[in-house]
Design a protein around this motif. Structure first.
Motif, PDB file in Angstrom:
ATOM      1  N   ILE A  49      55.036  16.168 -34.063  1.00  0.00           N
ATOM      2  CA  ILE A  49      55.856  15.055 -33.736  1.00  0.00           C
ATOM      3  C   ILE A  49      56.093  14.348 -35.084  1.00  0.00           C
ATOM      4  O   ILE A  49      57.346  13.883 -35.238  1.00  0.00           O
ATOM      5  CB  ILE A  49      54.928  13.927 -32.988  1.00  0.00           C
ATOM      6  CG1 ILE A  49      54.730  14.369 -31.739  1.00  0.00           C
ATOM      7  CG2 ILE A  49      55.953  12.502 -32.978  1.00  0.00           C
ATOM      8  CD1 ILE A  49      53.974  13.340 -30.835  1.00  0.00           C
ATOM      9  N   GLY A  50      55.346  14.409 -36.137  1.00  0.00           N
ATOM     10  CA  GLY A  50      55.504  13.991 -37.631  1.00  0.00           C
ATOM     11  C   GLY A  50      56.541  14.857 -38.170  1.00  0.00           C
ATOM     12  O   GLY A  50      57.516  14.639 -38.781  1.00  0.00           O
ATOM     13  N   PHE A  51      56.509  16.072 -37.974  1.00  0.00           N
ATOM     14  CA  PHE A  51      57.248  17.140 -38.563  1.00  0.00           C
ATOM     15  C   PHE A  51      58.623  16.838 -37.906  1.00  0.00           C
ATOM     16  O   PHE A  51      59.966  16.852 -38.762  1.00  0.00           O
ATOM     17  CB  PHE A  51      57.037  18.692 -38.101  1.00  0.00           C
ATOM     18  CG  PHE A  51      55.580  19.038 -39.022  1.00  0.00           C
ATOM     19  CD1 PHE A  51      55.051  18.200 -39.993  1.00  0.00           C
ATOM     20  CD2 PHE A  51      54.876  19.923 -38.343  1.00  0.00           C
ATOM     21  CE1 PHE A  51      53.988  18.646 -40.185  1.00  0.00           C
ATOM     22  CE2 PHE A  51      53.878  20.505 -38.701  1.00  0.00           C
ATOM     23  CZ  PHE A  51      53.221  19.792 -39.654  1.00  0.00           C
ATOM     24  N   TYR A  52      58.699  16.721 -36.697  1.00  0.00           N
ATOM     25  CA  TYR A  52      60.306  16.491 -36.266  1.00  0.00           C
ATOM     26  C   TYR A  52      60.868  15.403 -36.501  1.00  0.00           C
ATOM     27  O   TYR A  52      62.252  15.232 -36.798  1.00  0.00           O
ATOM     28  CB  TYR A  52      59.965  16.578 -34.682  1.00  0.00           C
ATOM     29  CG  TYR A  52      61.266  16.579 -33.809  1.00  0.00           C
ATOM     30  CD1 TYR A  52      62.201  17.842 -33.745  1.00  0.00           C
ATOM     31  CD2 TYR A  52      62.016  15.467 -33.308  1.00  0.00           C
ATOM     32  CE1 TYR A  52      63.307  17.784 -33.328  1.00  0.00           C
ATOM     33  CE2 TYR A  52      63.232  15.141 -32.764  1.00  0.00           C
ATOM     34  CZ  TYR A  52      63.921  16.547 -32.807  1.00  0.00           C
ATOM     35  OH  TYR A  52      65.108  16.463 -31.943  1.00  0.00           O
ATOM     36  N   PHE A  53      60.369  14.246 -36.599  1.00  0.00           N
ATOM     37  CA  PHE A  53      60.726  13.010 -36.710  1.00  0.00           C
ATOM     38  C   PHE A  53      60.927  12.336 -38.262  1.00  0.00           C
ATOM     39  O   PHE A  53      61.501  11.520 -38.414  1.00  0.00           O
ATOM     40  CB  PHE A  53      60.173  11.927 -36.147  1.00  0.00           C
ATOM     41  CG  PHE A  53      60.320  11.783 -34.262  1.00  0.00           C
ATOM     42  CD1 PHE A  53      61.766  11.390 -33.964  1.00  0.00           C
ATOM     43  CD2 PHE A  53      59.613  12.383 -33.456  1.00  0.00           C
ATOM     44  CE1 PHE A  53      61.979  11.667 -32.574  1.00  0.00           C
ATOM     45  CE2 PHE A  53      59.845  12.560 -32.211  1.00  0.00           C
ATOM     46  CZ  PHE A  53      61.014  12.196 -31.663  1.00  0.00           C
ATOM     47  N   PHE A  54      59.947  12.958 -39.156  1.00  0.00           N
ATOM     48  CA  PHE A  54      60.114  12.585 -40.581  1.00  0.00           C
ATOM     49  C   PHE A  54      60.009  13.911 -41.509  1.00  0.00           C
ATOM     50  O   PHE A  54      59.018  14.307 -42.090  1.00  0.00           O
ATOM     51  CB  PHE A  54      58.908  12.116 -40.718  1.00  0.00           C
ATOM     52  CG  PHE A  54      58.974  11.278 -41.974  1.00  0.00           C
ATOM     53  CD1 PHE A  54      59.608  10.079 -42.257  1.00  0.00           C
ATOM     54  CD2 PHE A  54      58.014  11.826 -43.131  1.00  0.00           C
ATOM     55  CE1 PHE A  54      59.386   9.348 -43.397  1.00  0.00           C
ATOM     56  CE2 PHE A  54      58.414  11.173 -44.501  1.00  0.00           C
ATOM     57  CZ  PHE A  54      59.001   9.999 -44.593  1.00  0.00           C
ATOM     58  N   ALA A  55      61.015  14.566 -41.088  1.00  0.00           N
ATOM     59  CA  ALA A  55      61.096  16.046 -41.699  1.00  0.00           C
ATOM     60  C   ALA A  55      61.135  15.968 -43.378  1.00  0.00           C
ATOM     61  O   ALA A  55      61.821  14.897 -43.748  1.00  0.00           O
ATOM     62  CB  ALA A  55      62.491  16.671 -41.663  1.00  0.00           C
ATOM     63  N   LEU A  56      59.959  16.476 -44.333  1.00  0.00           N
ATOM     64  CA  LEU A  56      60.105  16.207 -45.651  1.00  0.00           C
ATOM     65  C   LEU A  56      59.931  17.592 -46.516  1.00  0.00           C
ATOM     66  O   LEU A  56      58.850  18.274 -45.981  1.00  0.00           O
ATOM     67  CB  LEU A  56      58.957  15.352 -45.812  1.00  0.00           C
ATOM     68  CG  LEU A  56      58.315  14.656 -47.111  1.00  0.00           C
ATOM     69  CD1 LEU A  56      59.415  13.941 -47.751  1.00  0.00           C
ATOM     70  CD2 LEU A  56      57.097  14.359 -47.179  1.00  0.00           C
ATOM     71  N   ALA A  57      60.534  17.514 -47.235  1.00  0.00           N
ATOM     72  CA  ALA A  57      60.436  19.019 -48.204  1.00  0.00           C
ATOM     73  C   ALA A  57      59.463  18.554 -48.976  1.00  0.00           C
ATOM     74  O   ALA A  57      58.879  17.651 -49.405  1.00  0.00           O
ATOM     75  CB  ALA A  57      61.809  19.017 -49.060  1.00  0.00           C
ATOM     76  N   PRO A  58      58.668  19.863 -49.380  1.00  0.00           N
ATOM     77  CA  PRO A  58      57.552  19.984 -50.204  1.00  0.00           C
ATOM     78  C   PRO A  58      57.956  19.641 -51.688  1.00  0.00           C
ATOM     79  O   PRO A  58      59.281  20.097 -52.099  1.00  0.00           O
ATOM     80  CB  PRO A  58      57.071  21.235 -50.181  1.00  0.00           C
ATOM     81  CG  PRO A  58      58.011  22.179 -49.660  1.00  0.00           C
ATOM     82  CD  PRO A  58      58.947  21.154 -48.764  1.00  0.00           C
ATOM     83  N   PRO A  59      57.261  19.242 -52.745  1.00  0.00           N
ATOM     84  CA  PRO A  59      57.466  19.128 -54.197  1.00  0.00           C
ATOM     85  C   PRO A  59      58.271  20.471 -54.596  1.00  0.00           C
ATOM     86  O   PRO A  59      59.006  20.331 -55.528  1.00  0.00           O
ATOM     87  CB  PRO A  59      56.230  18.679 -54.753  1.00  0.00           C
ATOM     88  CG  PRO A  59      55.374  18.167 -53.886  1.00  0.00           C
ATOM     89  CD  PRO A  59      55.592  18.947 -52.560  1.00  0.00           C
ATOM     90  N   ARG A  60      57.771  21.417 -54.287  1.00  0.00           N
ATOM     91  CA  ARG A  60      58.295  22.840 -55.053  1.00  0.00           C
ATOM     92  C   ARG A  60      59.612  23.140 -54.775  1.00  0.00           C
ATOM     93  O   ARG A  60      60.339  23.734 -55.353  1.00  0.00           O
ATOM     94  CB  ARG A  60      57.276  23.900 -54.415  1.00  0.00           C
ATOM     95  CG  ARG A  60      57.427  24.003 -52.819  1.00  0.00           C
ATOM     96  CD  ARG A  60      56.503  25.356 -52.296  1.00  0.00           C
ATOM     97  NE  ARG A  60      56.529  25.363 -50.838  1.00  0.00           N
ATOM     98  CZ  ARG A  60      57.670  25.923 -50.367  1.00  0.00           C
ATOM     99  NH1 ARG A  60      58.695  26.442 -50.884  1.00  0.00           N
ATOM    100  NH2 ARG A  60      57.464  26.097 -49.053  1.00  0.00           N
ATOM    101  N   LEU A  61      60.220  22.400 -53.809  1.00  0.00           N
ATOM    102  CA  LEU A  61      61.705  22.640 -53.307  1.00  0.00           C
ATOM    103  C   LEU A  61      62.621  21.549 -54.055  1.00  0.00           C
ATOM    104  O   LEU A  61      63.761  21.676 -54.146  1.00  0.00           O
ATOM    105  CB  LEU A  61      61.893  22.662 -51.829  1.00  0.00           C
ATOM    106  CG  LEU A  61      61.145  23.673 -50.906  1.00  0.00           C
ATOM    107  CD1 LEU A  61      61.798  23.396 -49.642  1.00  0.00           C
ATOM    108  CD2 LEU A  61      61.586  24.865 -51.569  1.00  0.00           C
TER     109      LEU A  61
END
Length: 279
Positions: free
Chosen positions: A119-131
């Motif tokens: 649910i968090g992935f879908y509603f709060f998409a967040l790129a990792p620092p490496r990107l």
């Protein structure tokens, strides 16, 4: 930790079905999130600024320090790519075989944590620092061509690259630590289990796969999963306990009559009185 279950081990096919359901949910989420790439990148930049204002932005420092020791950082890449799954599966199997009385509750905590993460992935998409380009992070997986990593070029087509919040690595390793500490027989195994999330935290930050905030999110996700499972178990216990209560004892009906228990007592009292009179 968990109340002893009277049901024993669940059927293996049930557990396999849960795995299929979990993977299907992950696939649906994975396919939906890449469309949120732009917002995921903006959130990552905002997350870095927020951590900087709180003076907890240690990711870049740790990333560069560990990258100076090539064997160490390569080992961490493989740690990140494999142990996340292998140790969790091993602990699940161990509980299923050796501690079936706790398996159902433990498995449910993990399942709740996974669903919450999705649910968090879908509603709060967040790129990792490496990107994050222009911030100096080293993508150690790309630099050292780590085989099999979800972040590697060969696996990007089947993995969610913007699923940084919350950190599943922290949630799962924390779950493993709790289970090992609670149910392992040897003291050194329990201590090693406690260090597992700490090592994992160092790895996810050092490889620039997660922010510190992602780790906090993973820990909170696991804590919420334990709380939800505990509440559900308590409600279920009350429900089944009420259903299994013995029937109430017979009482006077208000007209001078007694139930079966009272009648038996009356007969017994009368017989005792007769015996005492005759004696």
């Amino acid at each position: 930790m968990f109340p002893r279950s009277r049901q024993g081990r669940p059927y293996l096919w049930t557990e396999l079905a849960l795995v299929v359901v979990g993977y299907s949910l992950y696939t649906l989420t994975r396919d939906a999130v890449p469309g949120q790439k732009d917002i995921a990148m903006r959130r990552a930049a905002s997350m870095l600024r927020a951590e900087h204002s709180l003076h907890v932005d240690v990711e870049l420092t740790v990333n560069h320090a560990l990258d100076k020791v090539t064997p160490l950082i390569v080992g961490m890449n493989y740690y990140y790519a494999t142990l996340h799954f292998l140790i969790t599966i091993a602990v699940l199997v161990w509980l299923y075989v050796r501690h079936p009385q706790a398996y159902r509750s433990a498995r449910m905590v993990l399942f709740i944590a996974i669903v919450s993460s999705l649910i968090g992935f879908y509603f709060f998409a967040l790129a990792p620092p490496r990107l994050l380009a222009g911030h100096g992070f080293i993508d150690t997986t790309v630099k050292y061509h780590t085989w099999g990593s979800w972040a590697s070029p060969s696996m990007q087509s089947v993995s969610n690259q913007y699923a940084a919040m919350p950190s599943d690595h922290i949630a799962w390793s924390g779950w493993c630590a709790v289970m090992i500490y609670r149910y392992a027989g040897h003291r050194w195994v329990r201590i090693a289990g406690l260090f597992y999330p700490l090592f994992t935290f160092t790895v996810i930050v050092g490889t620039a796969n997660h922010f510190v905030a992602d780790a906090v999110g993973g820990a909170l996700t696991l804590a919420a999963a334990f709380a939800i499972q505990h509440l559900a178990a308590k409600l279920w216990s009350r429900r089944t306990g009420a259903a299994s209560l013995p029937p109430p004892r017979a009482q006077h009906d208000g007209r001078g009559h007694q139930g079966a228990l009272g009648e038996q007592r009356g007969v017994a009292d009368s017989e005792t009185a007769v015996e005492q009179r005759d004696g």
